[in-house]
Design an enzyme around this catalytic site. Structure first.
Site, short mmCIF file in Angstrom:
data_model
loop_
_atom_site.label_atom_id
_atom_site.label_comp_id
_atom_site.label_asym_id
_atom_site.label_seq_id
_atom_site.Cartn_x
_atom_site.Cartn_y
_atom_site.Cartn_z
N ARG A 28 -0.88 -9.31 -20.67
CA ARG A 28 -1.79 -9.16 -21.81
C ARG A 28 -1.29 -8.12 -22.81
NH1 ARG A 28 -5.80 -5.65 -21.74
NH2 ARG A 28 -7.27 -7.16 -22.54
N ASP A 60 -8.71 -1.20 -25.35
CA ASP A 60 -9.08 -1.22 -23.93
C ASP A 60 -9.26 0.19 -23.39
OD1 ASP A 60 -8.91 -3.88 -23.85
OD2 ASP A 60 -6.95 -3.98 -22.88
N GLU A 112 1.99 -7.98 8.74
CA GLU A 112 2.06 -6.51 8.68
C GLU A 112 2.97 -6.03 7.56
OE1 GLU A 112 -0.68 -6.63 10.95
OE2 GLU A 112 0.06 -4.60 10.63
N PRO A 171 0.83 -1.22 0.00
CA PRO A 171 0.00 0.00 0.00
C PRO A 171 0.86 1.27 0.00
CG PRO A 171 -0.72 -1.52 1.70
CD PRO A 171 0.59 -2.04 1.18
N1 LIG Z 1 -3.16 -2.40 -1.58
C1 LIG Z 1 -2.03 -3.09 -1.93
N2 LIG Z 1 -1.35 -2.95 -3.09
O1 LIG Z 1 -0.30 -3.78 -3.06
N3 LIG Z 1 -0.27 -4.49 -1.90
C2 LIG Z 1 -1.33 -4.08 -1.18
C3 LIG Z 1 -1.69 -4.60 0.15
O2 LIG Z 1 -2.75 -4.27 0.67
N4 LIG Z 1 -0.80 -5.43 0.73
C4 LIG Z 1 -1.04 -5.99 2.06
C5 LIG Z 1 -0.61 -5.05 3.15
C6 LIG Z 1 -0.14 -5.96 4.28
C7 LIG Z 1 -0.02 -7.34 3.73
O3 LIG Z 1 1.31 -7.80 3.96
C8 LIG Z 1 -0.27 -7.25 2.25
#
Ligand SMILES: Nc1nonc1C(=O)N[C@@H]1CC[C@H](O)C1
Length: 245
Positions: A158, A173, A120, A93
């Site tokens: 793709r 697309d 985490e 994230p």
């Molecule tokens: N949104 C996202 N974009 O890429 N990855 C995420 C995501 O939420 N990852 C999680 C956070 C903690 C756990 O480890 C995996």
């Protein structure tokens, strides 16, 4: 052939790419190679521990640096053995939001190592020493990075030359021309009391092209004005949009 390595505690999840549809066919056609590695193979203890409690306290667990680092190094080495320097990407994230432009950049790379996390997240020292960049698929928290990795890989694969037959062309697309896709219709001509727009039945290709472009412009203005804000319009597009008002 694009070399793709994925580090994941749940490699079986990637069957969603390897066993179905366009991404499966592309792999069979040799457009990319996908190697899946479970960091548990790099643990030394009898329980194959891959996580531990966070320094500083707090909820949840953190993925240990040692197994991940060893897995990433081996994955990089396999790609480097082919004379390719891979880009190491952690799905998180905290990463830069994924866009079509980013996908088009990544599809040009000869090798990728994707690090997926659970819990985490991963020990910061893995990111500091081995990860080149972080990518997010959106501002929400998931249980793991596997689905984000598959979203990223699906979008990239793709776009690889030969992945799509004419029947499912990527050129049409959404986002390819910076606009949202126009409405699509197929048989029957009337469904639920709704008829297919006459222009699409006219066989007049130029009129159909203009109608579709106008629909894309109207939909983008209505649903994603942010996309329009950063996209210069051609004279034709400006006219079509004005005519639609
Ligand atoms: N949104 C996202 N974009 O890429 N990855 C995420 C995501 O939420 N990852 C999680 C956070 C903690 C756990 O480890 C995996």
């Amino acid at each position: 052939m694009m070399q793709i390595e994925v580090i994941s505690l749940f490699p079986e999840m990637f069957a969603a790419l390897t066993e179905y549809g366009i991404t499966s066919r592309a792999r069979q056609r040799g457009l990319y190679q996908l190697t899946l590695t479970n960091p548990r193979q790099y643990t030394q203890d009898v329980h194959h521990t891959v996580d531990d409690r966070p320094y500083g306290g707090g909820p949840g667990m953190v993925m240990l640096a040692e197994p991940l680092s060893a897995a990433i190094r081996d994955a990089k080495a396999r790609i480097q053995a082919q004379g390719i320097t891979p880009r190491v990407i952690h799905l998180s994230p905290r990463g830069k939001p994924l866009t079509h432009e980013k996908v088009l950049q990544l599809k040009e790379l000869p090798g990728l190592v994707l690090l997926t996390s659970r819990y985490e997240g991963v020990d910061q020292r893995v990111l500091d020493t081995l990860v080149d960049e972080e990518i997010s698929i959106g501002d929400y928290v998931l249980s793991g990075g596997e689905l984000p990795a598959m979203v990223l890989l699906d979008a990239i694969i793709r776009q690889l030359p030969g992945a799509l037959g004419d029947a499912d062309s990527a050129q049409e697309d959404s986002f390819v021309n910076g606009l949202l896709d126009y409405p699509h219709y197929t048989r029957p001509e009337e469904f639920a009391g709704l008829k297919v727009p006459d222009v699409l039945l006219s066989g007049h290709h130029e009129k159909i092209r203009q109608w579709r472009l106008q629909q894309s412009l109207m939909l983008t203005r209505a649903k994603r004005p942010d996309l329009l804000a950063e996209r210069p319009l051609t004279k034709e597009e400006a006219r079509l949009l004005k005519d639609a008002e």
